[in-house]
Design an enzyme around this catalytic site. Structure first.
Site, PDB file in Angstrom:
ATOM      1  N   ASP A 193     -18.602 -74.064  20.142  1.00 56.27           N
ATOM      2  CA  ASP A 193     -19.892 -74.135  19.436  1.00 56.27           C
ATOM      3  C   ASP A 193     -20.057 -75.527  18.806  1.00 56.27           C
ATOM      4  O   ASP A 193     -21.063 -76.193  19.071  1.00 56.27           O
ATOM      5  CB  ASP A 193     -20.025 -73.020  18.394  1.00 56.27           C
ATOM      6  CG  ASP A 193     -21.350 -73.107  17.662  1.00 56.27           C
ATOM      7  OD1 ASP A 193     -22.324 -72.484  18.113  1.00 56.27           O
ATOM      8  OD2 ASP A 193     -21.436 -73.850  16.658  1.00 56.27           O
ATOM      9  N   LYS A 253     -29.153 -75.429  20.283  1.00 57.20           N
ATOM     10  CA  LYS A 253     -28.015 -75.565  21.185  1.00 57.20           C
ATOM     11  C   LYS A 253     -27.029 -74.450  20.899  1.00 57.20           C
ATOM     12  O   LYS A 253     -26.990 -73.963  19.768  1.00 57.20           O
ATOM     13  CB  LYS A 253     -27.340 -76.937  21.066  1.00 57.20           C
ATOM     14  CG  LYS A 253     -26.969 -77.382  19.647  1.00 57.20           C
ATOM     15  CD  LYS A 253     -25.942 -76.690  18.826  1.00 57.20           C
ATOM     16  CE  LYS A 253     -24.605 -76.357  19.345  1.00 57.20           C
ATOM     17  NZ  LYS A 253     -23.702 -75.885  18.231  1.00 57.20           N
TER      18      LYS A 253
HETATM   19  P1  NAP Z   1     -26.500 -67.483  11.830  1.00 56.03           P
HETATM   20  O1  NAP Z   1     -26.409 -68.005  10.425  1.00 56.03           O
HETATM   21  O2  NAP Z   1     -25.682 -66.312  12.222  1.00 56.03           O
HETATM   22  O3  NAP Z   1     -28.048 -67.216  12.095  1.00 56.03           O
HETATM   23  C1  NAP Z   1     -28.535 -66.609  13.246  1.00 56.03           C
HETATM   24  C2  NAP Z   1     -29.769 -65.811  12.869  1.00 56.03           C
HETATM   25  O4  NAP Z   1     -30.337 -65.220  14.035  1.00 56.03           O
HETATM   26  C3  NAP Z   1     -29.479 -64.672  11.888  1.00 56.03           C
HETATM   27  O5  NAP Z   1     -30.480 -64.659  10.897  1.00 56.03           O
HETATM   28  C4  NAP Z   1     -29.584 -63.431  12.791  1.00 56.03           C
HETATM   29  O6  NAP Z   1     -29.957 -62.281  12.071  1.00 56.03           O
HETATM   30  C5  NAP Z   1     -30.657 -63.860  13.741  1.00 56.03           C
HETATM   31  N1  NAP Z   1     -30.712 -63.058  14.965  1.00 56.03           N
HETATM   32  C6  NAP Z   1     -29.685 -62.634  15.733  1.00 56.03           C
HETATM   33  N2  NAP Z   1     -30.151 -61.959  16.804  1.00 56.03           N
HETATM   34  C7  NAP Z   1     -31.507 -61.957  16.689  1.00 56.03           C
HETATM   35  C8  NAP Z   1     -32.562 -61.417  17.474  1.00 56.03           C
HETATM   36  N3  NAP Z   1     -32.318 -60.745  18.618  1.00 56.03           N
HETATM   37  N4  NAP Z   1     -33.842 -61.613  17.064  1.00 56.03           N
HETATM   38  C9  NAP Z   1     -34.092 -62.281  15.924  1.00 56.03           C
HETATM   39  N5  NAP Z   1     -33.140 -62.816  15.130  1.00 56.03           N
HETATM   40  C10 NAP Z   1     -31.862 -62.657  15.524  1.00 56.03           C
HETATM   41  O7  NAP Z   1     -26.139 -68.639  12.877  1.00 56.03           O
HETATM   42  P2  NAP Z   1     -26.454 -70.207  12.760  1.00 56.03           P
HETATM   43  O8  NAP Z   1     -25.294 -70.931  12.180  1.00 56.03           O
HETATM   44  O9  NAP Z   1     -27.781 -70.434  12.151  1.00 56.03           O
HETATM   45  O10 NAP Z   1     -26.430 -70.578  14.318  1.00 56.03           O
HETATM   46  C11 NAP Z   1     -27.501 -70.252  15.170  1.00 56.03           C
HETATM   47  C12 NAP Z   1     -27.533 -71.253  16.295  1.00 56.03           C
HETATM   48  O11 NAP Z   1     -27.677 -72.561  15.732  1.00 56.03           O
HETATM   49  C13 NAP Z   1     -26.240 -71.276  17.132  1.00 56.03           C
HETATM   50  O12 NAP Z   1     -26.542 -71.440  18.486  1.00 56.03           O
HETATM   51  C14 NAP Z   1     -25.505 -72.523  16.610  1.00 56.03           C
HETATM   52  O13 NAP Z   1     -24.740 -73.138  17.633  1.00 56.03           O
HETATM   53  C15 NAP Z   1     -26.679 -73.415  16.234  1.00 56.03           C
HETATM   54  N6  NAP Z   1     -26.303 -74.401  15.221  1.00 56.03           N
HETATM   55  C16 NAP Z   1     -25.610 -74.022  14.072  1.00 56.03           C
HETATM   56  C17 NAP Z   1     -25.200 -74.996  13.171  1.00 56.03           C
HETATM   57  C18 NAP Z   1     -24.427 -74.656  11.907  1.00 56.03           C
HETATM   58  O14 NAP Z   1     -23.913 -75.584  11.253  1.00 56.03           O
HETATM   59  N7  NAP Z   1     -24.305 -73.404  11.500  1.00 56.03           N
HETATM   60  C19 NAP Z   1     -25.502 -76.351  13.401  1.00 56.03           C
HETATM   61  C20 NAP Z   1     -26.273 -76.676  14.539  1.00 56.03           C
HETATM   62  C21 NAP Z   1     -26.652 -75.699  15.429  1.00 56.03           C
HETATM   63  P3  NAP Z   1     -28.789 -61.190  11.672  1.00 56.03           P
HETATM   64  O15 NAP Z   1     -27.754 -61.969  10.908  1.00 56.03           O
HETATM   65  O16 NAP Z   1     -29.519 -60.192  10.868  1.00 56.03           O
HETATM   66  O17 NAP Z   1     -28.266 -60.692  12.991  1.00 56.03           O
END
Ligand code: NAP
Length: 309
Positions: free
Chosen positions: A168, A90
């Site tokens: 978010d 999401k």
């Molecule tokens: P994050 O820690 O920034 O992780 C995102 C990952 O995606 C990073 O490893 C990033 O690599 C990679 N990435 C970015 N662009 C890419 C591409 N074009 N191809 C391949 N990999 C790519 O973010 P996150 O917290 O995990 O959040 C990601 C999603 O999960 C969001 O939509 C968020 O709403 C959802 N979510 C997050 C949480 C939470 O608590 N954090 C909870 C539920 C849902 P680089 O850093 O090297 O760019």
């Protein structure tokens, strides 16, 4: 049946915290490849990009996308074009338009598309929906306040245009209320507080109304310190229903209601496995539509600049 082979893209916080353990616990699915900038994991093939992963592992049965939403459409469209079913973290995309196009692409290719909403699988959500089904709703209040510095440390993307800022986490609350309320609701007024150095809001107050005129209000904040608040209160003709801790605790008319154990991501992957078996899709853009409406209708107020520590 042998486990379906899954390729995961975007090995960031949520992938490591939730997707990896949930996949490891699901006997119907097996994580065999990861892709992303420098993504690597013991015992699993690692690739620099989705394209490289698709080229090297044509045997993948499905792709799960855990990247930020801004890049999700291009990745999902590429995976579907390669004939792979897709699960989206999401929010399902950066815009309603791109999500609609993905749903059409999946449908015309006969492939599963699963736009997941993890909060809908919190254990209090299904019993709340059942109890509210026969009630007259008088008022709904959402209080969703968390500390961005704790839950999204250093994630600069979250304040960029497609990052959605406080929406978010706020969209998780909207994913719950759109699932539990018996009537649809729509936005009447919104105030978005945007840091002077950022593109996306750090706090928001939303006022919706349901189709019978009951107010639905949301107070979203990304700077909450101390105890974190993910609560929903629904006043009804039969008393107040309270869903706290993101939907994991339920109280009805002052009585605590026993619910199952927490397990949002195991439930998400069980649902994905079910969809893969049936070939069906599950795409509900309703929570994203409310966020889009807030961006259309909301008044902007500039507030203090925000910097990650
Ligand atoms: P994050 O820690 O920034 O992780 C995102 C990952 O995606 C990073 O490893 C990033 O690599 C990679 N990435 C970015 N662009 C890419 C591409 N074009 N191809 C391949 N990999 C790519 O973010 P996150 O917290 O995990 O959040 C990601 C999603 O999960 C969001 O939509 C968020 O709403 C959802 N979510 C997050 C949480 C939470 O608590 N954090 C909870 C539920 C849902 P680089 O850093 O090297 O760019």
């Amino acid at each position: 049946m042998t486990a379906r082979k899954i390729g995961l893209v975007g090995l960031g916080k949520i992938a490591r915290d939730q997707h990896l353990p949930a996949l490891a616990a699901n006997p119907d699915l097996e994580l065999v490849a990861v892709a992303g900038h420098g993504a690597s994991l013991d015992g699993v093939d690692g690739f620099a990009s989705l394209s490289a992963m698709l080229a090297a592992r044509p045997d993948l049965d499905a792709i799960t996308l855990c990247t930020p939403p801004g890049v999700r459409h291009a990745l999902a469209a590429e995976a579907l074009a390669a004939g792979k079913p897709v699960m989206l973290e999401k929010p399902p995309g950066a815009t309603l338009g791109e999500v609609e196009l993905l749903a059409r692409q999946a449908e015309s290719a006969g492939l599963t598309l699963f736009a997941s909403w993890h909060s809908r699988h919190a254990p209090g959500v299904a019993p709340a929906r059942e109890w509210l089904a026969g009630r007259e709703i008088h008022r709904v209040q959402i209080v969703w306040k968390e500390d961005v510095r704790v839950w999204h440390p250093g994630q600069e993307w979250i304040f960029e245009p497609a990052g959605m800022g406080v929406f978010d986490p706020g969209i998780n609350a909207l994913s719950i209320v759109t699932a539990i309320l018996p009537r649809p609701f729509f936005l009447r007024d919104a105030l978005l507080q945007v840091p002077a150095n950022r593109q996306a809001p750090i706090a928001a107050q939303l006022r919706f109304m349901d189709t019978a005129g009951a107010p639905v209000e949301a107070d979203l904040d990304f700077l909450q310190t101390g105890p974190q608040t993910w609560d929903i209160y629904v006043e009804t003709d039969a008393g107040r229903l309270t869903l706290t801790k993101g939907g994991s605790e339920l109280t009805i008319a002052g009585e605590s209601v026993p619910v199952g154990p927490a397990g949002e991501y195991p439930a998400l992957y069980a649902r994905f496995a079910e969809l893969l078996d049936s070939g069906a899709s599950d795409v509900d853009p309703a929570p994203l539509r409310h966020v889009a409406d807030a961006c259309l209708l909301g008044r902007r107020e500039a507030v203090a600049s925000f910097h990650f520590p």
